[in-house]
Design an enzyme around this catalytic site. Structure first.
Site, PDB file in Angstrom:
ATOM      1  CB  CYS A 264      -5.067  11.020  10.926  1.00 17.61           C
ATOM      2  SG  CYS A 264      -3.514  10.345  11.432  1.00 17.61           S
TER       3      CYS A 264
ATOM      4  NE  ARG B 271       0.207  10.339   9.078  1.00 19.43           N
ATOM      5  CZ  ARG B 271      -0.176   9.121   8.823  1.00 19.43           C
ATOM      6  NH1 ARG B 271      -1.366   8.713   9.157  1.00 19.43           N
ATOM      7  NH2 ARG B 271       0.636   8.258   8.218  1.00 19.43           N
TER       8      ARG B 271
ATOM      9  CE  LYS C 229      -1.736   1.793   3.990  1.00 19.82           C
ATOM     10  NZ  LYS C 229      -1.511   3.235   4.110  1.00 19.82           N
ATOM     11  CG  ASN C 230       2.517   2.658   3.532  1.00 15.48           C
ATOM     12  OD1 ASN C 230       1.320   2.926   3.366  1.00 15.48           O
ATOM     13  ND2 ASN C 230       3.056   2.496   4.735  1.00 15.48           N
TER      14      ASN C 230
ATOM     15  CG  ASP D  37       2.733   1.339   9.333  1.00  8.87           C
ATOM     16  OD1 ASP D  37       2.425   2.209  10.157  1.00  8.87           O
ATOM     17  OD2 ASP D  37       2.842   1.565   8.110  1.00  8.87           O
TER      18      ASP D  37
ATOM     19  NE  ARG E 105      -6.611   4.153   5.427  1.00 10.71           N
ATOM     20  CZ  ARG E 105      -5.679   4.514   6.291  1.00 10.71           C
ATOM     21  NH1 ARG E 105      -5.918   4.486   7.582  1.00 10.71           N
ATOM     22  NH2 ARG E 105      -4.491   4.912   5.881  1.00 10.71           N
TER      23      ARG E 105
HETATM   24  C1  UD1 Z   1       4.231   6.810   6.301  1.00 10.62           C
HETATM   25  C2  UD1 Z   1       3.353   5.610   6.093  1.00 10.62           C
HETATM   26  C3  UD1 Z   1       2.786   5.118   7.422  1.00 10.62           C
HETATM   27  C4  UD1 Z   1       3.914   4.874   8.410  1.00 10.62           C
HETATM   28  C5  UD1 Z   1       4.818   6.098   8.521  1.00 10.62           C
HETATM   29  C6  UD1 Z   1       6.040   5.854   9.376  1.00 10.62           C
HETATM   30  C7  UD1 Z   1       2.463   5.948   3.878  1.00 10.62           C
HETATM   31  C8  UD1 Z   1       1.274   6.228   3.039  1.00 10.62           C
HETATM   32  N1  UD1 Z   1       2.274   5.961   5.198  1.00 10.62           N
HETATM   33  O1  UD1 Z   1       3.401   7.841   6.841  1.00 10.62           O
HETATM   34  O2  UD1 Z   1       2.076   3.912   7.183  1.00 10.62           O
HETATM   35  O3  UD1 Z   1       3.359   4.591   9.670  1.00 10.62           O
HETATM   36  O4  UD1 Z   1       5.280   6.487   7.208  1.00 10.62           O
HETATM   37  O5  UD1 Z   1       6.780   4.804   8.884  1.00 10.62           O
HETATM   38  O6  UD1 Z   1       3.534   5.679   3.386  1.00 10.62           O
HETATM   39  N2  UD1 Z   1       6.168  14.500  10.861  1.00 10.62           N
HETATM   40  C9  UD1 Z   1       6.259  15.822  11.201  1.00 10.62           C
HETATM   41  N3  UD1 Z   1       6.193  16.758  10.210  1.00 10.62           N
HETATM   42  C10 UD1 Z   1       6.025  16.423   8.906  1.00 10.62           C
HETATM   43  C11 UD1 Z   1       5.935  15.038   8.567  1.00 10.62           C
HETATM   44  C12 UD1 Z   1       6.020  14.100   9.578  1.00 10.62           C
HETATM   45  O7  UD1 Z   1       6.405  16.178  12.370  1.00 10.62           O
HETATM   46  O8  UD1 Z   1       5.952  17.305   8.046  1.00 10.62           O
HETATM   47  C13 UD1 Z   1       6.243  13.460  11.933  1.00 10.62           C
HETATM   48  C14 UD1 Z   1       4.926  12.697  12.062  1.00 10.62           C
HETATM   49  O9  UD1 Z   1       4.000  13.371  12.873  1.00 10.62           O
HETATM   50  C15 UD1 Z   1       5.379  11.402  12.674  1.00 10.62           C
HETATM   51  C16 UD1 Z   1       6.757  11.201  12.055  1.00 10.62           C
HETATM   52  O10 UD1 Z   1       7.168  12.477  11.573  1.00 10.62           O
HETATM   53  O11 UD1 Z   1       5.512  11.543  14.057  1.00 10.62           O
HETATM   54  C17 UD1 Z   1       6.778  10.187  10.926  1.00 10.62           C
HETATM   55  O12 UD1 Z   1       5.914  10.592   9.901  1.00 10.62           O
HETATM   56  P1  UD1 Z   1       6.154  10.221   8.385  1.00 10.62           P
HETATM   57  O13 UD1 Z   1       7.393   9.427   8.206  1.00 10.62           O
HETATM   58  O14 UD1 Z   1       6.014  11.478   7.596  1.00 10.62           O
HETATM   59  O15 UD1 Z   1       4.909   9.292   8.105  1.00 10.62           O
HETATM   60  P2  UD1 Z   1       3.929   9.335   6.863  1.00 10.62           P
HETATM   61  O16 UD1 Z   1       4.689   9.614   5.613  1.00 10.62           O
HETATM   62  O17 UD1 Z   1       2.763  10.198   7.197  1.00 10.62           O
END
Ligand code: UD1
Length: 417
Positions: free
Chosen positions: A116, A121, A22-23, A306, A398
């Site tokens: 979320c 997020r 999925k990711n 995850d 999902r």
């Molecule tokens: C992706 C995955 C999700 C997985 C996560 C961590 C997809 C679609 N989803 O989510 O399944 O759990 O990686 O491996 O690929 N953060 C910030 N600021 C930002 C972006 C992130 O503070 O601009 C923080 C988030 O709140 C979180 C951490 O960074 O605490 C990790 O987030 P991130 O790696 O961005 O996860 P996603 O890309 O949302």
């Protein structure tokens, strides 16, 4: 409202094929916006998040057609640069479309993804990086209005945290930008490598994907290609946990074992016999599972956040105490309350969860709090005594292709009503 009815305690036995990740599928679908001509994504899982991405593509004016496990995509007729609020709310990770829409259309209008199930997020890292690349962003009335008055410019970008989504968004924006973008402290997840491999096949110049520093030299044009999506390592971990908790013996096919580096040792620590080849993993569960001393979720190559919930459900019936430390998301223990309804003994203090294994869980009426928390309840249900009635399936759909059919083929007694 549909539910899963799970009659527990039937050992899982046999072989399962793991579907595409999925990711990986989500950023790859966004990436097809950048290409001229047709792209074809093979091994594209039939998941509701993929369906939402397809709806976004169609809304933008792109063509998308499913042929069995493949999606045929063309962005030649793309005409819009906005994503409506209801689609952004369906799937928080639709923010990954931002970089791609900007690169293709020069502007973008998206509603803010907001909070979320996993807690707030934020997308500050995405926006800061895009601003460094020359994007002017107006955040008002819950919308992001983005323009590129001087075009997208390559830039050095140092991420404060190796965010998966931010790394993907930067890569998507940078492949067609002027000049070179260097991302330091980039996410190293296999899904980043999959995205880079696809983009490079299309004509992009990306080096270092999978390492901490990713360099992207902007090119003029990308051409659509065929690409096979990598297997879903989290689905693999979930089905292994389900086999382990039932005392079963399961062989996974179509996996990429090298992506399971931190996951398989946890099953070995739990007393399972694991035999891994490049694309198959066979797990034989012991009579009673052993506890796992410490599971710390970390960015890749660490243990994935995850997989935390499904592995916790497994350790709920181990002979002893397991400890989990969640380092990625704030609200990632929502499954704990539901597992407790099934008899689990788990205490949470901030980022730490202490799981005192009990002999057996007992089936109960529970609700999936989020995607992986829902998967954890399926794991708990197949291992429990009696019947579990699980609602909230929209979360599970999902990320798992028809989880009840998949588990039924290996001996679980589970149906959707
Ligand atoms: C992706 C995955 C999700 C997985 C996560 C961590 C997809 C679609 N989803 O989510 O399944 O759990 O990686 O491996 O690929 N953060 C910030 N600021 C930002 C972006 C992130 O503070 O601009 C923080 C988030 O709140 C979180 C951490 O960074 O605490 C990790 O987030 P991130 O790696 O961005 O996860 P996603 O890309 O949302």
């Amino acid at each position: 409202m549909s539910k899963l009815i799970i009659e527990g305690s039937h050992p899982l036995k046999g072989e399962l094929e793991i579907h595409g990740a999925k990711n990986s599928a989500l950023p790859l679908l966004a990436a097809t916006i950048l290409c001229h001509g047709q792209s074809c994504l093979h091994n594209c899982p039939a998941l509701s998040d993929v369906e939402v991405s397809v709806q976004i593509l169609r809304y933008l004016g792109c063509q998308a057609e499913r042929q069995k496990k493949s999606l045929l995509l063309s962005a030649d007729s793309i005409s819009r640069y906005d994503i409506p609020d209801h689609l952004m709310r369906e799937m928080r990770s639709s923010i990954v479309f931002l970089g791609a829409i900007l690169a293709r259309m020069g502007k973008a209008r998206l509603s803010l993804p907001g909070g979320c199930e996993l807690g707030p997020r934020p997308i500050d890292l995405h926006l800061k990086a895009l601003r460094q690349m020359g994007v002017v962003i107006d955040e008002s009335h819950g919308y992001l209005d983005c323009t590129t008055p001087h075009g997208l410019q390559g830039a050095p970008i140092a991420l404060l945290f190796p965010s998966v989504g931010a790394t993907e968004n930067i890569m998507l924006a940078a492949v067609l930008a002027k000049g070179v973008t260097i991302i330091t402290n980039a996410a190293r997840e296999p899904e980043i490598v999959d995205l880079a491999n696809f983009l490079n096949s299309c004509g992009a110049k990306i080096t270092g994907a999978g390492e901490g520093t990713v360099t992207i030299e902007g090119v003029e044009r990308l051409q659509g290609v065929e690409h096979r999506i990598i297997p879903d390592r989290i689905a693999a971990a979930t089905y292994l946990a389900a086999a382990a908790v039932t005392g079963g013996c399961l062989e996974l096919k179509h996996v990429e074992t090298q992506h399971l580096g931190q996951i398989l040792p946890m099953f070995e620590e739990a007393g399972c016999t694991v035999v891994a080849h490049r694309h198959t993993v066979r797990l034989q569960a012991p009579e009673r599972l052993q506890p796992i001393k410490m599971v710390r979720t970390m960015p890749y190559p660490g243990f994935p956040t995850d997989a935390q919930a499904p592995v916790m459900a497994m350790s709920a019936t181990a002979r002893g105490t397991s400890v989990f430390v969640e380092n990625i998301f704030e609200c990632r223990y929502k499954h704990v309350g539901e597992l407790s309804r099934m008899g689990a003994n788990i205490k949470v203090e901030g980022r730490v969860a202490v799981v005192e294994g009990v002999f057996r869980l007992s089936g109960a009426r529970v609700e999936a709090p989020d995607l992986r928390g829902g998967a954890a309840l399926v794991v708990a249900g197949v291992g429990a005594d009696g019947v579990t009635e699980l609602s909230g399936l929209r979360h599970i759909d999902r990320g798992y292709e028809s989880i009840e059919q998949t588990l039924s083929t290996v001996g679980a007694v589970i149906k959707r009503i």
